[in-house]
Design a protein around this motif. Sequence first.
Motif, PDB file in Angstrom:
ATOM      1  N   LYS A  20       0.798  -1.218   0.000  1.00 49.07           N
ATOM      2  CA  LYS A  20       0.000   0.000   0.000  1.00 49.07           C
ATOM      3  C   LYS A  20       0.834   1.273   0.000  1.00 49.07           C
ATOM      4  N   THR A  21       2.060   1.210   0.510  1.00 48.50           N
ATOM      5  CA  THR A  21       2.818   2.451   0.726  1.00 48.50           C
ATOM      6  C   THR A  21       4.130   2.537  -0.046  1.00 48.50           C
ATOM      7  N   ARG A  22       4.664   1.434  -0.515  1.00 45.68           N
ATOM      8  CA  ARG A  22       5.996   1.456  -1.132  1.00 45.68           C
ATOM      9  C   ARG A  22       5.965   1.205  -2.640  1.00 45.68           C
ATOM     10  N   GLY A  23       4.789   1.082  -3.203  1.00 48.93           N
ATOM     11  CA  GLY A  23       4.687   0.920  -4.643  1.00 48.93           C
ATOM     12  C   GLY A  23       5.157  -0.424  -5.168  1.00 48.93           C
ATOM     13  N   VAL A  24       5.189  -1.446  -4.328  1.00 48.43           N
ATOM     14  CA  VAL A  24       5.604  -2.764  -4.810  1.00 48.43           C
ATOM     15  C   VAL A  24       4.450  -3.418  -5.579  1.00 48.43           C
ATOM     16  N   THR A  25       4.784  -4.331  -6.454  1.00 46.89           N
ATOM     17  CA  THR A  25       3.774  -4.987  -7.281  1.00 46.89           C
ATOM     18  C   THR A  25       3.254  -6.251  -6.620  1.00 46.89           C
ATOM     19  N   ARG A  26       2.135  -6.728  -7.134  1.00 44.14           N
ATOM     20  CA  ARG A  26       1.593  -7.995  -6.641  1.00 44.14           C
ATOM     21  C   ARG A  26       2.554  -9.148  -6.940  1.00 44.14           C
ATOM     22  N   ASP A  27       3.212  -9.079  -8.088  1.00 40.44           N
ATOM     23  CA  ASP A  27       4.181 -10.115  -8.420  1.00 40.44           C
ATOM     24  C   ASP A  27       5.309 -10.151  -7.396  1.00 40.44           C
ATOM     25  N   ALA A  28       5.741  -8.985  -6.932  1.00 39.35           N
ATOM     26  CA  ALA A  28       6.776  -8.930  -5.904  1.00 39.35           C
ATOM     27  C   ALA A  28       6.284  -9.545  -4.601  1.00 39.35           C
ATOM     28  N   ILE A  29       5.023  -9.296  -4.284  1.00 39.80           N
ATOM     29  CA  ILE A  29       4.431  -9.889  -3.083  1.00 39.80           C
ATOM     30  C   ILE A  29       4.457 -11.411  -3.177  1.00 39.80           C
ATOM     31  N   ILE A  30       4.098 -11.964  -4.311  1.00 36.62           N
ATOM     32  CA  ILE A  30       4.081 -13.420  -4.485  1.00 36.62           C
ATOM     33  C   ILE A  30       5.497 -13.975  -4.365  1.00 36.62           C
ATOM     34  N   ARG A  31       6.468 -13.257  -4.912  1.00 38.12           N
ATOM     35  CA  ARG A  31       7.864 -13.684  -4.747  1.00 38.12           C
ATOM     36  C   ARG A  31       8.269 -13.641  -3.275  1.00 38.12           C
ATOM     37  N   GLY A  32       7.814 -12.626  -2.575  1.00 37.74           N
ATOM     38  CA  GLY A  32       8.096 -12.544  -1.144  1.00 37.74           C
ATOM     39  C   GLY A  32       7.462 -13.688  -0.373  1.00 37.74           C
ATOM     40  N   LEU A  33       6.240 -14.040  -0.733  1.00 37.46           N
ATOM     41  CA  LEU A  33       5.571 -15.181  -0.086  1.00 37.46           C
ATOM     42  C   LEU A  33       6.336 -16.473  -0.319  1.00 37.46           C
ATOM     43  N   ALA A  34       6.875 -16.640  -1.531  1.00 38.49           N
ATOM     44  CA  ALA A  34       7.637 -17.848  -1.846  1.00 38.49           C
ATOM     45  C   ALA A  34       8.851 -17.973  -0.929  1.00 38.49           C
ATOM     46  N   VAL A  35       9.572 -16.868  -0.735  1.00 35.79           N
ATOM     47  CA  VAL A  35      10.761 -16.888   0.121  1.00 35.79           C
ATOM     48  C   VAL A  35      10.361 -17.037   1.591  1.00 35.79           C
ATOM     49  N   ALA A  36       9.308 -16.350   2.006  1.00 32.85           N
ATOM     50  CA  ALA A  36       8.826 -16.496   3.383  1.00 32.85           C
ATOM     51  C   ALA A  36       8.462 -17.944   3.675  1.00 32.85           C
ATOM     52  N   GLY A  37       7.791 -18.575   2.717  1.00 37.30           N
ATOM     53  CA  GLY A  37       7.426 -19.971   2.885  1.00 37.30           C
ATOM     54  C   GLY A  37       8.643 -20.881   2.957  1.00 37.30           C
ATOM     55  N   LEU A  38       9.645 -20.584   2.152  1.00 37.18           N
ATOM     56  CA  LEU A  38      10.876 -21.367   2.173  1.00 37.18           C
ATOM     57  C   LEU A  38      11.544 -21.271   3.544  1.00 37.18           C
ATOM     58  N   ILE A  39      11.574 -20.077   4.115  1.00 38.19           N
ATOM     59  CA  ILE A  39      12.160 -19.889   5.446  1.00 38.19           C
ATOM     60  C   ILE A  39      11.352 -20.642   6.503  1.00 38.19           C
ATOM     61  N   GLY A  40      10.040 -20.541   6.429  1.00 42.28           N
ATOM     62  CA  GLY A  40       9.205 -21.280   7.356  1.00 42.28           C
ATOM     63  C   GLY A  40       9.421 -22.779   7.251  1.00 42.28           C
ATOM     64  N   ASN A  41       9.605 -23.260   6.034  1.00 41.59           N
ATOM     65  CA  ASN A  41       9.877 -24.674   5.822  1.00 41.59           C
ATOM     66  C   ASN A  41      11.193 -25.104   6.455  1.00 41.59           C
ATOM     67  N   LEU A  42      12.217 -24.265   6.323  1.00 38.42           N
ATOM     68  CA  LEU A  42      13.511 -24.579   6.925  1.00 38.42           C
ATOM     69  C   LEU A  42      13.399 -24.686   8.443  1.00 38.42           C
ATOM     70  N   ILE A  43      12.648 -23.787   9.051  1.00 41.64           N
ATOM     71  CA  ILE A  43      12.463 -23.828  10.504  1.00 41.64           C
ATOM     72  C   ILE A  43      11.650 -25.051  10.902  1.00 41.64           C
ATOM     73  N   LYS A  44      10.594 -25.330  10.160  1.00 42.47           N
ATOM     74  CA  LYS A  44       9.749 -26.479  10.454  1.00 42.47           C
ATOM     75  C   LYS A  44      10.530 -27.785  10.325  1.00 42.47           C
ATOM     76  N   LYS A  45      11.406 -27.865   9.331  1.00 42.38           N
ATOM     77  CA  LYS A  45      12.170 -29.085   9.083  1.00 42.38           C
ATOM     78  C   LYS A  45      13.251 -29.287  10.132  1.00 42.38           C
ATOM     79  N   ASN A  46      13.959 -28.234  10.506  1.00 43.53           N
ATOM     80  CA  ASN A  46      15.148 -28.365  11.341  1.00 43.53           C
ATOM     81  C   ASN A  46      14.937 -27.966  12.801  1.00 43.53           C
ATOM     82  N   ALA A  47      13.779 -27.418  13.112  1.00 44.51           N
ATOM     83  CA  ALA A  47      13.476 -27.047  14.485  1.00 44.51           C
ATOM     84  C   ALA A  47      11.990 -27.324  14.739  1.00 44.51           C
ATOM     85  N   SER A  48      11.218 -26.281  14.964  1.00 48.06           N
ATOM     86  CA  SER A  48       9.784 -26.457  15.225  1.00 48.06           C
ATOM     87  C   SER A  48       9.064 -25.130  15.047  1.00 48.06           C
TER      88      SER A  48
END
Length: 404
Positions: free
Chosen positions: A246-274
């Motif tokens: 809403k404030t930084r002019g990022v695109t929806r495509d950038a948001i989806i790319r961000g979600l992909a990386v966020a999910g990857l990080i969450g997966n790493l934590i879920k796999k190796n910790a909790s």
Amino acid sequence: MKSLKELFQTGCGPSSSHTMAPQKIALFFRKKYPGKRFRVILYGSLAHTGKGHGTDTVLRKVLGDDTEIVFNMTETNIEHPNTLDVEVKDGTETIAKHRAYSLGGGAFSIVGEPAVITPEVYPHDHFADIKAYCLDKDIRLSDYVFETEPDIKDYLETIWDAMTDSIKRGLSAEGVLPGGLNVRRKARYLYLQRHIDESPETRENRLVCSYAFAVAEENAAGGTIVTAPTCGSCGVLPATFFYVLKTRGVTRDAIIRGLAVAGLIGNLIKKNASISGAECGCQAEIGSACAMAAGGLAEIFELGLDQIEYATEISIEHHLGLTCDPVAGLVQIPCIERNAVAAMRALNSLSLADFLFATRTVSLDTIIEVMYETGKDLSNRYRETSEAGMAKLYHVPSDKGDKK
């Protein structure tokens, strides 16, 4: 690691471990034993916070109003802090008994039953290996996700829509949250408190926090949210992403790319910790959510791999030891405010990483390991049992207005 579809799930709050997983377990036994009656015994965190989280409610909704629910708060010889036994009744006779575990993030297992095996789709389980692969191929982390899961973009599109819907519903809702703590919804109030002389920093804080409150309050009210990575921490990531959209002019495509990386990080934590508060405290929920948001934001703004890693590592490191002590077993105090604070910390982590990434000394893989060991060392009283901390010392206000 598994697909991001198993991390980002849309469902009803307030708890992925205490509501979503028990619902799936109950559906399994309802189908396996049609027409039978059930007795369910809850242990560990499921027993101590099950009423506040609505575990008994969802079990009776699926298994029948005549289902007997037993909250066993004394048994400690259990393999997992979220354990339940399901007894199958034919009249007064018990014809079968099964043990099940709620594993965090809505996942579950049932002893003696074939596990629902989903494929390991990611070839790497540690950030160092993923980073080396991306450097070798000269690709971004989001490209790595899309290369591994070619169909994940469409799924992430629906996930983002569900996240924004939860923000919008939360911002329009008013009143008192259910459960007896008399907690008033604050998201709309925060969002509307504009001031003529408001500084940019104050406006950012107010808006980001209002978005986080909106989602966390929807979760507390049993509304539809996205696990990110859990129900209790569902407000952090959408709040930060919605703000920059809403404030930084990022695109929806950038948001989806961000979600992909966020999910990857969450997966790493879920796999190796909790990512389970019952297993490792709130650091595993809110800390992980902050890390996912910070790393995802770094991808949105196209920062480098070292900067993404540093933003993520900072977020986990400075949530180490965070206890899970929900008052009355409800996902309200201190859970809702923690979503807002962690959202702001994610933005702070992003800024620090942008400037100081060249000075970093701790790897993401190391801090994930540290978080897991720290969580295991926490007293079980501080791991979603409501036996200590805020849950013990905060007294619910009475009609006379007293509180502590």
